[in-house]
Scaffold this motif. Structure first.
Motif, PDB file in Angstrom:
ATOM      1  N   ILE A 158      47.370   0.954  12.639  1.00  0.00           N
ATOM      2  CA  ILE A 158      46.668   0.636  14.029  1.00  0.00           C
ATOM      3  C   ILE A 158      46.248  -0.830  14.136  1.00  0.00           C
ATOM      4  CG2 ILE A 158      46.368   0.498  16.317  1.00  0.00           C
ATOM      5  CD1 ILE A 158      48.418   2.118  15.620  1.00  0.00           C
ATOM      6  N   THR A 159      44.812  -0.739  13.065  1.00  0.00           N
ATOM      7  CA  THR A 159      43.862  -1.858  12.874  1.00  0.00           C
ATOM      8  C   THR A 159      44.134  -2.463  11.751  1.00  0.00           C
ATOM      9  OG1 THR A 159      42.828  -0.558  14.651  1.00  0.00           O
ATOM     10  CG2 THR A 159      41.214  -1.978  14.167  1.00  0.00           C
ATOM     11  N   ALA A 160      43.514  -3.350  11.777  1.00  0.00           N
ATOM     12  CA  ALA A 160      43.175  -4.699  10.800  1.00  0.00           C
ATOM     13  C   ALA A 160      41.721  -4.287  10.236  1.00  0.00           C
ATOM     14  CB  ALA A 160      42.843  -5.940  10.929  1.00  0.00           C
ATOM     15  N   ARG A 161      42.147  -4.578   8.803  1.00  0.00           N
ATOM     16  CA  ARG A 161      40.358  -3.796   8.249  1.00  0.00           C
ATOM     17  C   ARG A 161      39.484  -5.319   7.385  1.00  0.00           C
ATOM     18  NH1 ARG A 161      42.314   1.784   5.153  1.00  0.00           N
ATOM     19  NH2 ARG A 161      43.139   2.709   6.522  1.00  0.00           N
ATOM     20  N   GLU A 162      38.691  -4.941   7.253  1.00  0.00           N
ATOM     21  CA  GLU A 162      38.080  -5.814   6.484  1.00  0.00           C
ATOM     22  C   GLU A 162      37.616  -5.170   5.361  1.00  0.00           C
ATOM     23  OE1 GLU A 162      34.121  -7.741   8.651  1.00  0.00           O
ATOM     24  OE2 GLU A 162      36.167  -8.570  10.394  1.00  0.00           O
ATOM     25  N   GLN A 163      37.804  -5.524   3.995  1.00  0.00           N
ATOM     26  CA  GLN A 163      37.438  -5.431   2.888  1.00  0.00           C
ATOM     27  C   GLN A 163      37.570  -6.442   2.084  1.00  0.00           C
ATOM     28  OE1 GLN A 163      40.357  -1.672   1.909  1.00  0.00           O
ATOM     29  NE2 GLN A 163      40.866  -2.740   0.567  1.00  0.00           N
ATOM     30  N   ARG A 164      37.625  -5.816   0.492  1.00  0.00           N
ATOM     31  CA  ARG A 164      37.341  -6.694  -0.576  1.00  0.00           C
ATOM     32  C   ARG A 164      38.982  -7.107  -0.838  1.00  0.00           C
ATOM     33  NH1 ARG A 164      34.722 -11.747  -2.853  1.00  0.00           N
ATOM     34  NH2 ARG A 164      35.558 -12.194  -4.212  1.00  0.00           N
ATOM     35  N   VAL A 165      39.110  -8.030  -0.848  1.00  0.00           N
ATOM     36  CA  VAL A 165      40.901  -8.126  -1.343  1.00  0.00           C
ATOM     37  C   VAL A 165      40.986  -9.558  -2.254  1.00  0.00           C
ATOM     38  CG1 VAL A 165      43.288  -8.595  -0.693  1.00  0.00           C
ATOM     39  CG2 VAL A 165      41.510  -7.349   1.222  1.00  0.00           C
ATOM     40  N   ASP A 166      40.984  -8.779  -3.715  1.00  0.00           N
ATOM     41  CA  ASP A 166      40.926  -9.923  -4.580  1.00  0.00           C
ATOM     42  C   ASP A 166      42.603  -9.974  -5.726  1.00  0.00           C
ATOM     43  OD1 ASP A 166      38.458 -10.781  -4.415  1.00  0.00           O
ATOM     44  OD2 ASP A 166      38.058  -9.060  -6.068  1.00  0.00           O
ATOM     45  N   THR A 167      43.204  -9.248  -4.802  1.00  0.00           N
ATOM     46  CA  THR A 167      44.638  -8.253  -5.561  1.00  0.00           C
ATOM     47  C   THR A 167      45.569  -7.840  -5.033  1.00  0.00           C
ATOM     48  OG1 THR A 167      43.529  -8.351  -7.647  1.00  0.00           O
ATOM     49  CG2 THR A 167      45.821  -8.207  -7.646  1.00  0.00           C
ATOM     50  N   ILE A 223      44.867  -3.243  -7.850  1.00  0.00           N
ATOM     51  CA  ILE A 223      45.582  -3.145  -6.627  1.00  0.00           C
ATOM     52  C   ILE A 223      44.541  -3.270  -5.544  1.00  0.00           C
ATOM     53  CG2 ILE A 223      46.968  -2.986  -5.497  1.00  0.00           C
ATOM     54  CD1 ILE A 223      48.338  -4.797  -8.015  1.00  0.00           C
ATOM     55  N   ASP A 224      44.710  -4.104  -4.172  1.00  0.00           N
ATOM     56  CA  ASP A 224      43.618  -4.010  -3.570  1.00  0.00           C
ATOM     57  C   ASP A 224      44.288  -3.558  -2.807  1.00  0.00           C
ATOM     58  OD1 ASP A 224      40.655  -4.427  -4.834  1.00  0.00           O
ATOM     59  OD2 ASP A 224      41.999  -6.640  -4.770  1.00  0.00           O
ATOM     60  N   TYR A 225      45.562  -4.057  -2.498  1.00  0.00           N
ATOM     61  CA  TYR A 225      46.325  -4.156  -0.603  1.00  0.00           C
ATOM     62  C   TYR A 225      47.284  -3.474  -1.198  1.00  0.00           C
ATOM     63  CZ  TYR A 225      48.948  -5.844   3.178  1.00  0.00           C
ATOM     64  OH  TYR A 225      49.501  -5.813   4.225  1.00  0.00           O
ATOM     65  N   ILE A 226      48.384  -3.450  -0.712  1.00  0.00           N
ATOM     66  CA  ILE A 226      49.864  -3.389  -1.233  1.00  0.00           C
ATOM     67  C   ILE A 226      50.636  -3.837   0.102  1.00  0.00           C
ATOM     68  CG2 ILE A 226      52.178  -1.960  -1.507  1.00  0.00           C
ATOM     69  CD1 ILE A 226      50.716   0.324  -2.735  1.00  0.00           C
ATOM     70  N   ASN A 227      51.449  -4.917  -0.132  1.00  0.00           N
ATOM     71  CA  ASN A 227      51.694  -5.258   0.939  1.00  0.00           C
ATOM     72  C   ASN A 227      53.024  -5.084   1.010  1.00  0.00           C
ATOM     73  OD1 ASN A 227      53.651  -7.223   2.799  1.00  0.00           O
ATOM     74  ND2 ASN A 227      52.278  -8.091   3.389  1.00  0.00           N
ATOM     75  N   ALA A 228      53.826  -3.318   1.884  1.00  0.00           N
ATOM     76  CA  ALA A 228      54.812  -2.483   1.402  1.00  0.00           C
ATOM     77  C   ALA A 228      56.001  -3.653   2.125  1.00  0.00           C
ATOM     78  CB  ALA A 228      55.060  -2.046   2.311  1.00  0.00           C
TER      79      ALA A 228
END
Length: 422
Positions: free
Chosen positions: A388-397, A303-308
């Motif tokens: 506060i601020t969006a992050r640019e990072q690799r998001v595959d899952t 998991i690269d990111y959790i949309n809560a």
């Protein structure tokens, strides 16, 4: 059978924009779209802020007859379905209409039109006995929630399974999860799935006022929604919709379709505990997360990111935090978590689909949307909430979760099709 469900079209109507592009620009910029209620006189209410959609049905291409017939939420769904179909690049009649399905989620269905009709029939509540002579000829369309997916089916030319799902605030997740299952089991080759709600009405606002679930922070509407912040004091009611075109991966790849993401796994659980209460340990949500991960055949560390769900209530935020730790173990501390409700509010049954759109676009653009208005973290919520601020990072899952009245807990895993070989 090794059928996989992928998203090839997206249509969104949410606060702060007129289309999917506007929606993503707002999220990636960390802007908020919550404001003082303009749809009615909210001065008597405890909470007077909302996430309203600037929506002109005529400008969106709906005819006067369609506008008269459809409730506002249904109008959202139809317009978003049209956008998703156009975005998918599918031609009319493709695939066979008998292999096309429609699944719609909604928590309060045609609440706006039902309230308006009651006000007309009762002379704004002055008469206990309402005069049926003033009854709208379209009242059946407002009373029957099944009319909403039927309108979407007519828009898509869907002659296959047509379903309405109403599981409160998990409806949007559950509708897309059900649509993906129709693809996997071979019941359909294409599904138009998503959710819509238009609950910014006096009766719905009064219901949440009564249980003090919505925020009384009326002096600063733009910062009223504060998920995971120590100063939060309730959610911001909102409206909106998101619809998707789901296809079988092999067929989508064969026709050269653009694939946003695969619905890798989905699961839902119920706590069988309390209509509005949540247990502190987050066990039911954690079980839904683990089941979704198992179906997707991936480990928690993928998991690269959790949309809560991140509604902005202490009970929910702490429940979710416990669930992430329980399901993901130490990886819960390494993965960014955010709530887009901080920017667009909580549109009840629609928000799960709107959050799926945000998750798919996060994969598309390799950007983690932020949690706006998070300045003073709650010590009991000690994960990385991407403030506060969006992050640019690799998001595959991406893991997207939802929690709803009735004890519903749902989880979905979205990923690039290339991430998991089948």
């Amino acid at each position: 059978m090794n059928r996989r469900a992928v998203i090839t079209g997206i249509g969104v109507r949410a606060p702060g924009g007129h289309c999917t592009k506007d929606f993503w620009e707002l999220l990636s910029a960390g802007r908020t779209a919550t404001r003082s209620i303009t749809f009615f006189d909210a001065s008597p209410f405890r909470s007077r802020v909302a996430g309203e959609v600037d929506f002109d049905a005529g400008a969106e291409g709906l005819s006067p007859r369609e506008i008269r017939r459809m409730d506002r939420a249904t109008q959202f769904a139809v317009v978003c379905a049209r956008d998703a179909l156009a975005d998918s690049g599918l031609m009319p009649g493709e695939p066979d209409p008998r292999r096309v399905a429609a699944v719609l989620g909604s928590a309060v269905a045609s609440a706006t039109s039902l309230e308006n009709e009651y006000l007309v029939m009762s002379d704004a509540g002055a008469h206990w006995l309402a005069d049926p002579g003033y009854l709208s000829p379209h009242m059946f369309d407002y009373l029957s929630p099944g009319v909403m997916p039927a309108e979407v089916a007519w828009t898509a030319g869907a002659e296959g399974p047509v379903t309405m799902i109403s599981d409160g605030c998990t409806s949007g997740l559950d509708a897309v999860g059900h649509g993906a299952q129709l693809i996997r089991e071979g019941a359909a080759d294409m599904v138009v799935a998503g959710a819509a709600d238009a609950p910014v009405t006096p009766i719905v606002a009064a219901c949440f006022d009564a249980i003090k679930a919505t925020t009384p922070r009326n002096d600063d509407p733009a910062s009223a929604s504060r998920p995971f912040d120590g100063s939060r004091n309730g959610f911001v009611l909102a409206e909106g919709a998101a619809m998707f075109v789901l296809e079988e991966y092999g067929a989508a790849r064969k026709r050269g379709a653009h694939v946003y993401a695969e619905v890798g796994g989905f699961a839902t659980r119920c706590n069988a505990y309390h209509m509005t209460g949540l247990k502190k340990d987050g066990r039911e949500m954690a079980e839904a997360i683990r089941a979704a991960l198992d179906e997707a055949r991936i480990d928690a560390t993928a998991i690269d990111y959790i949309n809560a769900h991140g509604s902005g209530t202490k009970q929910n935020d702490r429940h979710e935090t416990a669930a992430f730790k329980r399901a993901l173990g130490h990886h819960a501390y390494d993965v960014p978590v955010s709530s887009i409700k901080s920017m667009v509010g909580h549109s009840l049954g629609a928000i799960g689909s709107i959050e799926i759109a945000a998750s798919a676009l996060a994969i598309e653009h390799h950007v983690v949307p932020p949690t706006a208005n998070l300045h003073t973290p709650d010590p009991e919520c000690d994960l990385d909430y991407a403030p506060i601020t969006a992050r640019e990072q690799r998001v595959d899952t991406v893991l997207s979760v939802g929690s709803g009245f009735g004890g519903f807990q749902s989880a979905m895993v979205l990923h690039r099709p290339e991430v998991v070989s089948r």
